[in-house]
Design a protein around this motif. Sequence first.
Motif, mmCIF file in Angstrom:
data_model
loop_
_atom_site.group_PDB
_atom_site.id
_atom_site.type_symbol
_atom_site.label_atom_id
_atom_site.label_comp_id
_atom_site.label_asym_id
_atom_site.label_seq_id
_atom_site.Cartn_x
_atom_site.Cartn_y
_atom_site.Cartn_z
ATOM 1 N N GLU A 30 110.526 15.344 -15.495
ATOM 2 C CA GLU A 30 111.584 15.367 -14.235
ATOM 3 C C GLU A 30 112.869 14.932 -15.193
ATOM 4 O OE1 GLU A 30 113.464 16.277 -10.989
ATOM 5 O OE2 GLU A 30 111.431 16.663 -11.665
ATOM 6 N N ARG A 33 114.239 18.168 -16.840
ATOM 7 C CA ARG A 33 114.707 18.936 -15.910
ATOM 8 C C ARG A 33 116.322 18.511 -15.528
ATOM 9 N NH1 ARG A 33 109.668 18.039 -13.540
ATOM 10 N NH2 ARG A 33 108.042 19.999 -13.626
ATOM 11 N N ILE A 60 112.261 25.467 -17.208
ATOM 12 C CA ILE A 60 113.819 25.155 -17.354
ATOM 13 C C ILE A 60 114.522 26.426 -18.026
ATOM 14 C CG2 ILE A 60 115.112 23.766 -19.049
ATOM 15 C CD1 ILE A 60 113.181 21.646 -19.024
#
Length: 265
Positions: A30, A33, A60
């Motif tokens: 995360e 990201r 991504i």
Amino acid sequence: MAMTTETGRTTGTGRRIVLITGASRGIGAETARVLAARGDHVVINYREKRKRAETLADEIAAAGGSASVAGADIADPDSARTLVDAVVAEFGRLDVLVLNASGGLERDAAPGYAMLLNRDAQTRLSELALPHLPAGGRIVFVTSHQAHFSPTRVAPPGYEQIAASKRAGEDALRAMTGEFAARGIGFTVVSGDMIDGTIIVKLLERRDPDAVTERRDQGDLPTVEEFATAVADATTLDAPLGHTVYVGGHDYLTEPTATSASAHH
């Protein structure tokens, strides 16, 4: 384990190169990201789950970000060195190191593995990265309240070894702040309460459900997204060297040592 790297999207000259350890899932994924969405190129380090790391890099890239994958066991000195060398060889630099990987609760973990990974591997990787980090570069160490406060608060049953080893890793990195300062490298610690949905919480729920219930009784646990955003923010945070960012666990923050000159999220 050999290091492999594949670019998910060509990096631009203005992008920071960010290496995130243990990034194929959970908080590391995360964080990747979030940083990629902000314009960084993220190098997703994984130990075994190559397919999962590649899927994340593809995700991504599909969202317009820039990512690559790098397989390496950071607890192995040769593999760690190859990881850093390969990133620098491919991208010409390394701007940010996010020390997210940790472990030791695995059923098959060998005696001493927690200290090997959570202390020794963290300091070794930082030492390997230092010559390549420019002035203004950043190192971020990701930890838990259960580890960060372990000198003064009892860790959950079954987590004591992890807490001690991660606190030892934090202390060892703090002992390097003189070198960080001399090189103009920022160093921030991000400490969180148990993070809802992470593998650590799932493992603890199997071993000691009451320990997790006790934390939930103190309030909502931070989510992976909330904690990862705090980690990502720490890569640009203008704060004193060795600053600690706290996420969740407000009862921990009543400790006198936790409230001096610290940012609470």
